[in-house]
Write a protein that holds these residues in place. Structure first.
Motif, PDB file in Angstrom:
ATOM      1  N   THR A  93      -7.073  -1.292  -2.741  1.00 17.66           N
ATOM      2  CA  THR A  93      -6.655  -1.026  -1.363  1.00 17.66           C
ATOM      3  C   THR A  93      -5.954  -2.266  -0.820  1.00 17.66           C
ATOM      4  O   THR A  93      -6.337  -3.392  -1.143  1.00 17.66           O
ATOM      5  CB  THR A  93      -7.849  -0.674  -0.470  1.00 17.66           C
ATOM      6  OG1 THR A  93      -8.787  -1.759  -0.471  1.00 17.66           O
ATOM      7  CG2 THR A  93      -8.523   0.598  -0.956  1.00 17.66           C
ATOM      8  N   SER A  94      -4.945  -2.052  -0.007  1.00 15.66           N
ATOM      9  CA  SER A  94      -4.167  -3.164   0.525  1.00 15.66           C
ATOM     10  C   SER A  94      -3.511  -2.735   1.822  1.00 15.66           C
ATOM     11  O   SER A  94      -3.306  -1.536   2.070  1.00 15.66           O
ATOM     12  CB  SER A  94      -3.105  -3.607  -0.496  1.00 15.66           C
ATOM     13  OG  SER A  94      -2.230  -4.561   0.061  1.00 15.66           O
ATOM     14  N   ASN A  95      -3.140  -3.724   2.638  1.00 15.64           N
ATOM     15  CA  ASN A  95      -2.395  -3.433   3.868  1.00 15.64           C
ATOM     16  C   ASN A  95      -0.888  -3.553   3.650  1.00 15.64           C
ATOM     17  O   ASN A  95      -0.127  -3.539   4.618  1.00 15.64           O
ATOM     18  CB  ASN A  95      -2.830  -4.376   4.999  1.00 15.64           C
ATOM     19  CG  ASN A  95      -2.595  -5.848   4.651  1.00 15.64           C
ATOM     20  OD1 ASN A  95      -2.179  -6.181   3.548  1.00 15.64           O
ATOM     21  ND2 ASN A  95      -2.882  -6.721   5.596  1.00 15.64           N
ATOM     22  N   TRP A  96      -0.459  -3.700   2.379  1.00 16.83           N
ATOM     23  CA  TRP A  96       0.977  -3.772   2.080  1.00 16.83           C
ATOM     24  C   TRP A  96       1.553  -2.359   2.071  1.00 16.83           C
ATOM     25  O   TRP A  96       1.069  -1.494   1.340  1.00 16.83           O
ATOM     26  CB  TRP A  96       1.196  -4.429   0.726  1.00 16.83           C
ATOM     27  CG  TRP A  96       2.632  -4.778   0.469  1.00 16.83           C
ATOM     28  CD1 TRP A  96       3.548  -4.041  -0.218  1.00 16.83           C
ATOM     29  CD2 TRP A  96       3.328  -5.938   0.929  1.00 16.83           C
ATOM     30  NE1 TRP A  96       4.762  -4.658  -0.231  1.00 16.83           N
ATOM     31  CE2 TRP A  96       4.659  -5.833   0.467  1.00 16.83           C
ATOM     32  CE3 TRP A  96       2.951  -7.050   1.673  1.00 16.83           C
ATOM     33  CZ2 TRP A  96       5.602  -6.813   0.748  1.00 16.83           C
ATOM     34  CZ3 TRP A  96       3.894  -8.020   1.940  1.00 16.83           C
ATOM     35  CH2 TRP A  96       5.208  -7.890   1.467  1.00 16.83           C
ATOM     36  N   PRO A  97       2.604  -2.083   2.858  1.00 22.38           N
ATOM     37  CA  PRO A  97       3.083  -0.699   2.989  1.00 22.38           C
ATOM     38  C   PRO A  97       4.094  -0.263   1.929  1.00 22.38           C
ATOM     39  O   PRO A  97       4.515   0.888   1.936  1.00 22.38           O
ATOM     40  CB  PRO A  97       3.736  -0.693   4.377  1.00 22.38           C
ATOM     41  CG  PRO A  97       4.244  -2.095   4.534  1.00 22.38           C
ATOM     42  CD  PRO A  97       3.272  -2.992   3.812  1.00 22.38           C
ATOM     43  N   PRO A  99       4.189  -0.332  -1.915  1.00 17.93           N
ATOM     44  CA  PRO A  99       3.775  -0.571  -3.298  1.00 17.93           C
ATOM     45  C   PRO A  99       4.734   0.111  -4.286  1.00 17.93           C
ATOM     46  O   PRO A  99       5.360   1.124  -3.975  1.00 17.93           O
ATOM     47  CB  PRO A  99       2.394   0.080  -3.359  1.00 17.93           C
ATOM     48  CG  PRO A  99       2.505   1.229  -2.389  1.00 17.93           C
ATOM     49  CD  PRO A  99       3.414   0.750  -1.280  1.00 17.93           C
ATOM     50  N   VAL A 112      -0.189   6.364   0.315  1.00 15.80           N
ATOM     51  CA  VAL A 112       0.689   5.312   0.824  1.00 15.80           C
ATOM     52  C   VAL A 112       1.030   5.641   2.272  1.00 15.80           C
ATOM     53  O   VAL A 112       1.552   6.721   2.565  1.00 15.80           O
ATOM     54  CB  VAL A 112       1.971   5.184  -0.015  1.00 15.80           C
ATOM     55  CG1 VAL A 112       2.871   4.087   0.541  1.00 15.80           C
ATOM     56  CG2 VAL A 112       1.633   4.905  -1.472  1.00 15.80           C
ATOM     57  N   THR A 115       0.523   1.672   7.234  1.00 14.39           N
ATOM     58  CA  THR A 115      -0.437   0.585   7.420  1.00 14.39           C
ATOM     59  C   THR A 115      -0.983   0.038   6.105  1.00 14.39           C
ATOM     60  O   THR A 115      -1.791  -0.895   6.122  1.00 14.39           O
ATOM     61  CB  THR A 115      -1.603   1.078   8.282  1.00 14.39           C
ATOM     62  OG1 THR A 115      -2.191   2.242   7.655  1.00 14.39           O
ATOM     63  CG2 THR A 115      -1.121   1.455   9.675  1.00 14.39           C
ATOM     64  N   GLY A 116      -0.582   0.583   4.973  1.00 11.22           N
ATOM     65  CA  GLY A 116      -1.077   0.106   3.695  1.00 11.22           C
ATOM     66  C   GLY A 116      -1.190   1.231   2.690  1.00 11.22           C
ATOM     67  O   GLY A 116      -0.662   2.330   2.886  1.00 11.22           O
ATOM     68  N   PHE A 117      -1.887   0.953   1.599  1.00  9.83           N
ATOM     69  CA  PHE A 117      -2.026   1.962   0.550  1.00  9.83           C
ATOM     70  C   PHE A 117      -3.386   1.811  -0.120  1.00  9.83           C
ATOM     71  O   PHE A 117      -4.055   0.770  -0.017  1.00  9.83           O
ATOM     72  CB  PHE A 117      -0.920   1.823  -0.499  1.00  9.83           C
ATOM     73  CG  PHE A 117      -1.085   0.640  -1.421  1.00  9.83           C
ATOM     74  CD1 PHE A 117      -1.761   0.759  -2.634  1.00  9.83           C
ATOM     75  CD2 PHE A 117      -0.570  -0.597  -1.088  1.00  9.83           C
ATOM     76  CE1 PHE A 117      -1.917  -0.318  -3.476  1.00  9.83           C
ATOM     77  CE2 PHE A 117      -0.708  -1.691  -1.931  1.00  9.83           C
ATOM     78  CZ  PHE A 117      -1.395  -1.552  -3.125  1.00  9.83           C
ATOM     79  N   SER A 118      -3.787   2.866  -0.802  1.00  9.37           N
ATOM     80  CA  SER A 118      -4.967   2.847  -1.665  1.00  9.37           C
ATOM     81  C   SER A 118      -4.630   3.627  -2.924  1.00  9.37           C
ATOM     82  O   SER A 118      -3.908   4.629  -2.876  1.00  9.37           O
ATOM     83  CB  SER A 118      -6.184   3.464  -0.961  1.00  9.37           C
ATOM     84  OG  SER A 118      -5.929   4.832  -0.663  1.00  9.37           O
ATOM     85  N   PHE A 176       4.267  -5.604  -5.327  1.00  7.50           N
ATOM     86  CA  PHE A 176       4.345  -5.656  -3.872  1.00  7.50           C
ATOM     87  C   PHE A 176       5.788  -5.988  -3.491  1.00  7.50           C
ATOM     88  O   PHE A 176       6.186  -7.152  -3.482  1.00  7.50           O
ATOM     89  CB  PHE A 176       3.382  -6.707  -3.326  1.00  7.50           C
ATOM     90  CG  PHE A 176       1.951  -6.470  -3.716  1.00  7.50           C
ATOM     91  CD1 PHE A 176       1.179  -5.540  -3.045  1.00  7.50           C
ATOM     92  CD2 PHE A 176       1.381  -7.159  -4.772  1.00  7.50           C
ATOM     93  CE1 PHE A 176      -0.135  -5.309  -3.406  1.00  7.50           C
ATOM     94  CE2 PHE A 176       0.067  -6.945  -5.147  1.00  7.50           C
ATOM     95  CZ  PHE A 176      -0.695  -6.010  -4.465  1.00  7.50           C
TER      96      PHE A 176
END
Length: 346
Positions: A93-97, A99, A112, A115-118, A176
């Motif tokens: 999980t990350s707050n990078w939009p 990936p 995706v 606010t981010g992705f998992s 990223f």
């Protein structure tokens, strides 16, 4: 009597330059992480000697060994894992939009959002040769590598990895990326250069055909050169200014130059201003395409279809054979200057 050395736990890392801290815990106990791995090929990483109680308990079926590694990373552009266990389960999980999933295996589940992705991966040992490649000391697969080679005849017959033709350790992970940073947008903009030149030439050709004008190939070359200079200005200015200001400056300069030139080439203020407006609309459309990430291909395809439809609608009643015959007649009827007439004219 057989005496075994104390067991150690290693975590191999492809690039340790971004590591700022490492916290290694085994069975809830914090261990002193040391640099290096001791692996023949995967030398970068961290390792720690396991306490006797920890690895002896881990050898028992009743008490599995539980280990965790907490890393502090900086400047990481890619994060990848190697599925070397019997059953591999990864969740990220990350707050990078933005990936970009890659490697040998794609996520089985992913979400995706802005606010981010998992993402989650489930890989069985039956689907990968990563464990065999790791045990025989292979390196990690590079991008685009399938991971398999023909078995070398010099390999030992009992080498499982050699029999399976293992070349490298397969990975899975994510990049990223930032699809709208100035450098990426400048690169994407230059890829539209040929399309811009073609559309501009089509516009000039339509005016030439509809108004019975004759535009010299040198004039086409100058118009194309002005468009090429736009992309050169964009790339150079974006290294010093924000991308929006760089784009606006380069577009305004190129549009003004082409409008001025179009007034004289197309022999009229109205067609010249119309030509300049079309160039400005092209630059505006390109800027919108550069700001989009997911819908740029759809919007670009729709716009190309609309341009083609407009050209077909404008020229639907144009007799191309008659137009070519008229151009040939005008060319043959044009007076040719001789040295005597040129001297008299002088």
């Amino acid at each position: 009597m057989i005496a075994c050395e104390a067991a150690s736990l290693m975590f191999a890392l492809g690039d340790t330059r971004g590591v700022r801290s490492a916290e290694l815990r085994v069975q809830g106990e914090t261990l002193n992480a040391q640099p290096g791995t001791g692996h023949a090929v995967l030398t970068r990483g961290v390792h720690a000697r396991l306490p006797d109680a920890a690895w002896q308990a881990g050898a028992s079926d009743a008490a599995p060994l539980r280990a965790s590694l907490r890393l502090g990373l900086m400047g990481t552009a890619q994060l990848a894992f190697t599925p070397i266990a019997e059953e591999n389960s990864f969740k990220l999980t990350s707050n990078w939009p933005h990936p970009s999933f890659g490697g040998r295996f794609l996520p089985s589940e992913r979400v995706v959002e802005a606010t981010g992705f998992s993402a989650a991966w489930q890989v069985s040992a039956l689907a990968t040769t990563a464990r065999d490649a790791f045990l025989v000391g292979r390196g990690v697969c590079s991008a685009g590598t399938a991971g398999l080679i023909e078995a070398a005849p010099t390999e030992a017959a009992g080498d499982t990895a050699a029999r399976r033709g293992v070349a490298c350790i397969e990975t899975l992970g994510v990049d990223f990326i930032d699809p709208v940073n100035p450098y990426v947008m400048s690169e994407r903009a230059t890829k539209y250069g040929l399309l811009f030149i073609v559309l501009t030439f089509v516009a000039v050709g339509l005016v030439e055909a509809m108004k019975r004008l004759r535009v010299h190939p040198i004039q086409y070359l100058l118009v194309g050169s002005a468009l090429v200079v736009f992309f050169l200005l964009l790339v150079s200015l974006s290294e010093h200014w924000p991308f929006g200001w760089s784009y606006a400056t380069a577009a305004a300069a190129s549009t003004g130059l082409l409008t001025y030139y179009g007034v004289h080439v197309l022999r009229g203020v109205t067609p010249g201003l119309a030509f300049g407006s079309g160039i400005g609309a092209l630059f505006g459309t390109l800027y919108v395409l550069l700001q989009l990430e997911q819908g740029s291909l759809v919007l670009g395809s729709v716009l190309l279809f609309l341009v083609l439809a407009a050209v077909m609608a404008v020229t639907r009643r144009l007799d191309w054979y008659a137009l070519l015959d008229q151009l040939r007649a005008d060319k043959s009827a044009a007076p040719r200057a001789t040295p005597m007439t040129a001297g008299a004219a002088a």
